[in-house]
Design a protein around this motif. Structure first.
Motif, PDB file in Angstrom:
ATOM      1  N   GLY A  88      22.828 -27.578 101.234  1.00 45.76           N
ATOM      2  CA  GLY A  88      23.734 -27.619 100.367  1.00 45.76           C
ATOM      3  C   GLY A  88      24.955 -27.931 100.231  1.00 45.76           C
ATOM      4  N   VAL A  89      25.301 -28.388 102.435  1.00 36.48           N
ATOM      5  CA  VAL A  89      25.924 -28.400 102.810  1.00 36.48           C
ATOM      6  C   VAL A  89      26.474 -30.256 102.841  1.00 36.48           C
ATOM      7  CG1 VAL A  89      27.749 -28.564 104.345  1.00 36.48           C
ATOM      8  CG2 VAL A  89      26.680 -26.239 103.731  1.00 36.48           C
ATOM      9  N   TYR A  90      27.131 -30.885 102.401  1.00 38.34           N
ATOM     10  CA  TYR A  90      26.751 -32.398 102.289  1.00 38.34           C
ATOM     11  C   TYR A  90      28.049 -33.223 101.829  1.00 38.34           C
ATOM     12  CZ  TYR A  90      21.959 -32.205 100.925  1.00 38.34           C
ATOM     13  OH  TYR A  90      21.178 -32.508 100.710  1.00 38.34           O
ATOM     14  N   HIS A  91      28.495 -34.045 103.733  1.00 37.54           N
ATOM     15  CA  HIS A  91      29.940 -34.621 103.347  1.00 37.54           C
ATOM     16  C   HIS A  91      29.387 -35.870 103.276  1.00 37.54           C
ATOM     17  CE1 HIS A  91      31.775 -30.955 105.377  1.00 37.54           C
ATOM     18  NE2 HIS A  91      30.562 -30.975 106.158  1.00 37.54           N
ATOM     19  N   ASN A  92      30.749 -36.882 102.332  1.00 39.28           N
ATOM     20  CA  ASN A  92      31.030 -38.039 102.668  1.00 39.28           C
ATOM     21  C   ASN A  92      32.334 -38.523 104.313  1.00 39.28           C
ATOM     22  OD1 ASN A  92      32.231 -40.884 102.613  1.00 39.28           O
ATOM     23  ND2 ASN A  92      32.642 -40.534 100.490  1.00 39.28           N
ATOM     24  N   THR A  93      31.116 -39.069 105.282  1.00 35.98           N
ATOM     25  CA  THR A  93      31.817 -38.853 106.561  1.00 35.98           C
ATOM     26  C   THR A  93      32.271 -40.636 106.920  1.00 35.98           C
ATOM     27  OG1 THR A  93      30.048 -36.802 106.952  1.00 35.98           O
ATOM     28  CG2 THR A  93      30.586 -38.354 108.753  1.00 35.98           C
ATOM     29  N   VAL A  94      32.633 -40.024 108.343  1.00 36.57           N
ATOM     30  CA  VAL A  94      32.298 -41.634 109.042  1.00 36.57           C
ATOM     31  C   VAL A  94      31.563 -41.386 110.743  1.00 36.57           C
ATOM     32  CG1 VAL A  94      34.302 -42.866 110.627  1.00 36.57           C
ATOM     33  CG2 VAL A  94      34.048 -43.065 108.415  1.00 36.57           C
ATOM     34  N   ALA A  95      30.796 -41.644 111.194  1.00 34.27           N
ATOM     35  CA  ALA A  95      30.441 -41.657 112.269  1.00 34.27           C
ATOM     36  C   ALA A  95      31.102 -42.517 113.025  1.00 34.27           C
ATOM     37  CB  ALA A  95      28.922 -41.474 112.921  1.00 34.27           C
ATOM     38  N   VAL A  96      32.438 -42.675 114.202  1.00 35.70           N
ATOM     39  CA  VAL A  96      32.090 -43.555 115.235  1.00 35.70           C
ATOM     40  C   VAL A  96      31.813 -43.637 116.159  1.00 35.70           C
ATOM     41  CG1 VAL A  96      34.566 -44.407 116.532  1.00 35.70           C
ATOM     42  CG2 VAL A  96      34.786 -42.976 114.280  1.00 35.70           C
ATOM     43  N   LEU A  97      31.167 -45.156 116.467  1.00 34.58           N
ATOM     44  CA  LEU A  97      29.678 -44.784 117.630  1.00 34.58           C
ATOM     45  C   LEU A  97      30.818 -45.662 118.714  1.00 34.58           C
ATOM     46  CD1 LEU A  97      26.824 -45.723 115.687  1.00 34.58           C
ATOM     47  CD2 LEU A  97      27.619 -43.800 116.265  1.00 34.58           C
ATOM     48  N   ASP A  98      30.604 -45.262 119.354  1.00 38.73           N
ATOM     49  CA  ASP A  98      31.527 -45.648 120.508  1.00 38.73           C
ATOM     50  C   ASP A  98      31.115 -47.302 121.789  1.00 38.73           C
ATOM     51  OD1 ASP A  98      33.939 -46.420 122.688  1.00 38.73           O
ATOM     52  OD2 ASP A  98      33.934 -44.819 123.498  1.00 38.73           O
ATOM     53  N   ALA A  99      31.121 -47.808 122.785  1.00 34.22           N
ATOM     54  CA  ALA A  99      30.590 -49.053 122.505  1.00 34.22           C
ATOM     55  C   ALA A  99      29.679 -49.017 124.009  1.00 34.22           C
ATOM     56  CB  ALA A  99      31.835 -50.357 123.502  1.00 34.22           C
ATOM     57  N   ASP A 100      29.747 -47.623 124.292  1.00 34.43           N
ATOM     58  CA  ASP A 100      28.283 -47.545 124.736  1.00 34.43           C
ATOM     59  C   ASP A 100      27.575 -46.766 123.840  1.00 34.43           C
ATOM     60  OD1 ASP A 100      29.539 -44.979 124.385  1.00 34.43           O
ATOM     61  OD2 ASP A 100      29.465 -44.515 126.362  1.00 34.43           O
ATOM     62  N   GLY A 101      27.240 -46.290 122.874  1.00 32.46           N
ATOM     63  CA  GLY A 101      26.441 -46.061 121.561  1.00 32.46           C
ATOM     64  C   GLY A 101      25.938 -44.968 121.936  1.00 32.46           C
TER      65      GLY A 101
END
Length: 302
Positions: free
Chosen positions: A97-110
């Motif tokens: 029941g808890v949803y977001h419009n999200t960004v995950a920032v993936l660094d250069a090491d994964g």
């Protein structure tokens, strides 16, 4: 290590019809951008799916996934292999029941360098986001913030630059841009899904596009900072996403831009040393009257 110059790339693409196809298409674009020297690569809002918010449809919640999850896992491996930072916007299921419009920032090491959850949630015709998305968290103690504990408008540190990442509707708010800048961001990014509605395009379309670009150019000028906005393209339902992804210098100059119709990569070199030059010639941060802004925390001054 300080990188005085950062190669920024924005990916502008259309919905590929399925999550698998969209991730495959994004992977191709990311590999191409990396081959051309990009270090930070930003995808568009909700890149892996259709834009789900044109109607209040409970079946659309099936598009969401956790973080980490299949999409971040796939792009994390790509980031590690190419040694690039990938800004991955997605439909997040945080809990039942808890949803977001999200960004995950993936660094250069994964690794996941940080997460940002959209703070300003619109509710407009064909953009019924309040039905789907819980606003992002704000007000947590700063000491508790980490990759899995985002807090308002904090900056995400990566190998190549400190990023302030908002999402679409956030891009209209000068308060958000200012807070990202004050927290030390080198680059502001606004992954976006915005376009024309059929019956409005002829009368209002040009003005809407101009206002969108002007708002973010103003953030760049007022804060002496680089800004990038990758937008969707293509027709989905009744919305024609208008593309025009662009990168702006700290002086507000548009230094790279796509058109309104084609999938594309938009790239520019961001010389981070330029920020100091601009900020010392246009000393807006120096001259702020921080003692006089208390009323900004009020909804309206009656």
């Amino acid at each position: 290590m300080k990188f005085p110059k950062v190669q920024l790339a924005l990916v502008q693409m259309r919905d590929a019809g399925s999550k698998t196809a969209s991730i495959a298409a994004a992977t191709t674009w990311i590999e191409r951008a990396a081959a051309e020297g990009a270090q930070v690569i930003c995808l568009q809002e909700l890149f892996a799916t259709c834009y789900p918010c044109q109607a209040e449809d409970h079946t659309m919640f099936d598009l969401a996934e956790s973080i980490p999850g299949p999409t971040t896992d796939a792009l994390a491996e790509l980031a590690r292999r190419l040694e690039v930072v990938i800004v991955c916007p997605m439909f997040e299921k945080r809990a039942a029941g808890v949803y977001h419009n999200t960004v995950a920032v993936l660094d250069a090491d994964g690794t996941i360098a940080g997460i940002y959850r959209k703070m300003h949630i619109p509710d407009d015709p064909l953009y019924y986001e309040k039905f789907y998305f819980t606003p992002g968290d704000a007000g947590q103690p700063r000491a508790s913030v980490g990759p899995d504990k985002p807090n308002g408008f904090n900056v995400i540190s990566t190998r190549y630059a400190k990023l302030g990442v908002g999402i679409c509707w956030d891009q209209w708010y000068p308060e958000a841009a200012r807070l990202f800048a004050l927290a030390g961001a080198d680059i502001l990014l606004y992954p976006t899904a915005i376009g024309w509605i059929d019956e409005e395009k002829e009368e209002f379309g040009a003005g809407q596009l101009d206002a969108w670009m002007t708002s973010m150019r103003a953030h760049a000028i007022a804060n002496g900072i680089f800004v990038g906005a990758p937008n969707r393209v293509g027709i989905e339902g009744r919305v024609e996403f208008w593309g025009n992804s662009f990168i702006v210098s700290p002086r507000g100059e548009v230094i790279a831009k796509a058109n309104s119709a084609d999938d594309a990569i938009v790239t520019a070199e961001c010389s981070l040393e330029e920020m100091d030059v601009v900020r010392t010639h246009w000393p807006f941060l120096r001259d702020r009257r921080v003692d006089a802004y208390g009323d900004l925390t009020r909804r309206f001054i009656d």
